[in-house]
Design a protein around this motif. Structure first.
Motif, PDB file in Angstrom:
ATOM      1  N   GLN A  76       0.807  -1.220   0.000  1.00 35.31           N
ATOM      2  CA  GLN A  76       0.000   0.000   0.000  1.00 35.31           C
ATOM      3  C   GLN A  76       0.839   1.269   0.000  1.00 35.31           C
ATOM      4  N   SER A  77       2.124   1.158   0.308  1.00 36.20           N
ATOM      5  CA  SER A  77       2.938   2.368   0.417  1.00 36.20           C
ATOM      6  C   SER A  77       3.340   2.866  -0.966  1.00 36.20           C
ATOM      7  N   ALA A  78       3.437   4.180  -1.055  1.00 37.22           N
ATOM      8  CA  ALA A  78       3.864   4.786  -2.321  1.00 37.22           C
ATOM      9  C   ALA A  78       5.378   4.658  -2.410  1.00 37.22           C
ATOM     10  N   MET A  79       5.824   3.927  -3.406  1.00 40.60           N
ATOM     11  CA  MET A  79       7.262   3.690  -3.543  1.00 40.60           C
ATOM     12  C   MET A  79       7.784   4.387  -4.787  1.00 40.60           C
ATOM     13  N   ILE A  80       8.964   4.896  -4.656  1.00 34.66           N
ATOM     14  CA  ILE A  80       9.661   5.459  -5.805  1.00 34.66           C
ATOM     15  C   ILE A  80      10.819   4.536  -6.112  1.00 34.66           C
ATOM     16  N   MET A  81      10.884   4.082  -7.317  1.00 37.83           N
ATOM     17  CA  MET A  81      11.916   3.134  -7.700  1.00 37.83           C
ATOM     18  C   MET A  81      12.804   3.755  -8.770  1.00 37.83           C
ATOM     19  N   THR A  82      14.071   3.532  -8.620  1.00 34.84           N
ATOM     20  CA  THR A  82      15.025   3.991  -9.617  1.00 34.84           C
ATOM     21  C   THR A  82      15.557   2.778 -10.361  1.00 34.84           C
ATOM     22  N   VAL A  83      15.476   2.832 -11.677  1.00 33.65           N
ATOM     23  CA  VAL A  83      15.957   1.742 -12.510  1.00 33.65           C
ATOM     24  C   VAL A  83      17.088   2.275 -13.372  1.00 33.65           C
ATOM     25  N   ILE A  84      18.199   1.558 -13.373  1.00 35.88           N
ATOM     26  CA  ILE A  84      19.349   1.946 -14.190  1.00 35.88           C
ATOM     27  C   ILE A  84      19.492   0.911 -15.301  1.00 35.88           C
ATOM     28  N   VAL A  85      19.558   1.410 -16.513  1.00 29.86           N
ATOM     29  CA  VAL A  85      19.634   0.542 -17.686  1.00 29.86           C
ATOM     30  C   VAL A  85      20.954   0.803 -18.394  1.00 29.86           C
ATOM     31  N   ARG A  86      21.659  -0.263 -18.693  1.00 23.18           N
ATOM     32  CA  ARG A  86      22.917  -0.138 -19.427  1.00 23.18           C
ATOM     33  C   ARG A  86      22.729  -0.730 -20.821  1.00 23.18           C
ATOM     34  N   SER A  87      23.177   0.024 -21.805  1.00 22.28           N
ATOM     35  CA  SER A  87      23.004  -0.437 -23.182  1.00 22.28           C
ATOM     36  C   SER A  87      24.064   0.190 -24.071  1.00 22.28           C
ATOM     37  N   ASP A  88      24.317  -0.468 -25.212  1.00 27.38           N
ATOM     38  CA  ASP A  88      25.242   0.088 -26.197  1.00 27.38           C
ATOM     39  C   ASP A  88      24.539   1.059 -27.139  1.00 27.38           C
ATOM     40  N   ARG A  89      23.218   1.082 -27.097  1.00 25.11           N
ATOM     41  CA  ARG A  89      22.449   1.962 -27.975  1.00 25.11           C
ATOM     42  C   ARG A  89      22.402   3.380 -27.426  1.00 25.11           C
ATOM     43  N   ALA A  90      22.006   4.299 -28.294  1.00 20.85           N
ATOM     44  CA  ALA A  90      21.874   5.698 -27.872  1.00 20.85           C
ATOM     45  C   ALA A  90      20.686   5.832 -26.931  1.00 20.85           C
ATOM     46  N   PRO A  91      20.752   6.760 -25.949  1.00 22.18           N
ATOM     47  CA  PRO A  91      19.651   6.916 -24.988  1.00 22.18           C
ATOM     48  C   PRO A  91      18.318   7.244 -25.647  1.00 22.18           C
ATOM     49  N   SER A  92      18.335   8.027 -26.708  1.00 20.35           N
ATOM     50  CA  SER A  92      17.070   8.383 -27.362  1.00 20.35           C
ATOM     51  C   SER A  92      16.396   7.164 -27.974  1.00 20.35           C
ATOM     52  N   VAL A  93      17.171   6.191 -28.418  1.00 19.70           N
ATOM     53  CA  VAL A  93      16.608   4.952 -28.974  1.00 19.70           C
ATOM     54  C   VAL A  93      16.102   4.046 -27.863  1.00 19.70           C
ATOM     55  N   LEU A  94      16.717   4.113 -26.710  1.00 26.26           N
ATOM     56  CA  LEU A  94      16.424   3.205 -25.605  1.00 26.26           C
ATOM     57  C   LEU A  94      15.157   3.570 -24.838  1.00 26.26           C
ATOM     58  N   VAL A  95      14.760   4.827 -24.846  1.00 24.17           N
ATOM     59  CA  VAL A  95      13.622   5.297 -24.041  1.00 24.17           C
ATOM     60  C   VAL A  95      12.331   4.537 -24.344  1.00 24.17           C
ATOM     61  N   PRO A  96      11.919   4.367 -25.604  1.00 24.21           N
ATOM     62  CA  PRO A  96      10.665   3.631 -25.844  1.00 24.21           C
ATOM     63  C   PRO A  96      10.713   2.180 -25.350  1.00 24.21           C
ATOM     64  N   TYR A  97      11.870   1.537 -25.447  1.00 20.59           N
ATOM     65  CA  TYR A  97      11.990   0.160 -24.974  1.00 20.59           C
ATOM     66  C   TYR A  97      11.823   0.072 -23.469  1.00 20.59           C
ATOM     67  N   VAL A  98      12.349   1.034 -22.738  1.00 23.82           N
ATOM     68  CA  VAL A  98      12.210   1.042 -21.279  1.00 23.82           C
ATOM     69  C   VAL A  98      10.753   1.260 -20.899  1.00 23.82           C
ATOM     70  N   ARG A  99      10.101   2.211 -21.561  1.00 28.67           N
ATOM     71  CA  ARG A  99       8.679   2.463 -21.262  1.00 28.67           C
ATOM     72  C   ARG A  99       7.836   1.213 -21.533  1.00 28.67           C
ATOM     73  N   THR A 100       8.104   0.536 -22.624  1.00 31.22           N
ATOM     74  CA  THR A 100       7.352  -0.677 -22.966  1.00 31.22           C
ATOM     75  C   THR A 100       7.595  -1.766 -21.934  1.00 31.22           C
ATOM     76  N   ALA A 101       8.834  -1.912 -21.472  1.00 38.52           N
ATOM     77  CA  ALA A 101       9.139  -2.947 -20.477  1.00 38.52           C
ATOM     78  C   ALA A 101       8.434  -2.667 -19.161  1.00 38.52           C
ATOM     79  N   VAL A 102       8.354  -1.391 -18.755  1.00 36.83           N
ATOM     80  CA  VAL A 102       7.665  -1.045 -17.501  1.00 36.83           C
ATOM     81  C   VAL A 102       6.168  -1.270 -17.649  1.00 36.83           C
ATOM     82  N   ARG A 103       5.591  -0.934 -18.811  1.00 41.12           N
ATOM     83  CA  ARG A 103       4.154  -1.141 -19.035  1.00 41.12           C
ATOM     84  C   ARG A 103       3.792  -2.625 -18.999  1.00 41.12           C
ATOM     85  N   ARG A 104       4.711  -3.471 -19.450  1.00 40.46           N
ATOM     86  CA  ARG A 104       4.437  -4.908 -19.391  1.00 40.46           C
ATOM     87  C   ARG A 104       4.326  -5.387 -17.947  1.00 40.46           C
TER      88      ARG A 104
END
Length: 196
Positions: A14-42
């Motif tokens: 029930q508690s409101a939690m803030i989570m920090t996720v660090i992603v490491r990749s060889d791709r550019a950050p602008s390319v990686l953003v949609p993939y991270v959003r999709t993974a969190v939505r799943r």
């Protein structure tokens, strides 16, 4: 004895939690953003994804204030160096002007212009050397109290001490040479005018 403070136990679910996720990749950050959003939505459609940034921009933001402090310190150090050079130039010019007749007599007795120039520069460099020696001693004495403010260099970094000393001596040499050269030209012109 302290009075008890009220407490409430809340389930972790029930508690409101803030989570920090660090992603490491060889791709550019602008390319990686949609993939991270999709993974969190799943995982959960209701989880908000915000404050996405690269690690380099995060680190840059964390050192922004010390970087500004270093910039302003560099500006003030440059102003101090400029004022020291102007002061040394003024003092040397004053001494050269006071000795114009003496140097003129030396040239009349056979001293070369280069000899007078070297003599004046040597006297100015003695003052610069004394100032550089006291400055080095003061810098070494202050390294221990200031060592926790340094990043990326050792507190007794010989390259830093050497480069700053060479810079100050070069500025002092230039500030001594210019009035000495001007005075030797003036003496030569004065000597030429009085001899004809």
């Amino acid at each position: 004895m302290e009075t008890a403070k009220p407490e409430v136990y809340v389930l972790r679910a029930q508690s409101a939690m803030i989570m920090t996720v660090i992603v490491r990749s060889d791709r550019a950050p602008s390319v990686l953003v949609p993939y991270v959003r999709t993974a969190v939505r799943r995982l959960d459609k209701n989880l908000p994804v915000y404050n996405m940034f690269t690690l380099s921009s995060y680190l840059s933001g964390s050192v922004a204030r010390p970087r500004w402090n270093a910039l302003f310190l560099g500006i003030f150090a440059s102003l101090g160096l400029t004022l020291a050079a102007i002061g040394l130039f003024g003092v040397t010019s004053y001494f050269v002007a006071q000795r114009r007749h003496e140097d003129g007599i030396r040239m009349a007795l056979g001293a070369q212009r280069s000899q007078v120039l070297r003599m004046v520069v040597r006297e100015g460099m003695v003052l610069v050397g004394i100032g550089a020696a006291f400055g080095l001693l003061g810098a070494v004495a202050l390294t221990r109290p200031l060592s926790n403010m340094l990043y990326g260099i050792k507190s007794l970094d010989p390259l830093t001490f050497l480069s700053v000393s060479v810079l100050l001596v070069a500025v002092g040499a230039l500030a001594s040479y210019l009035p000495a050269r001007h005075a030797s030209r003036m003496i030569r012109c004065w000597h030429y005018a009085t001899s004809n």
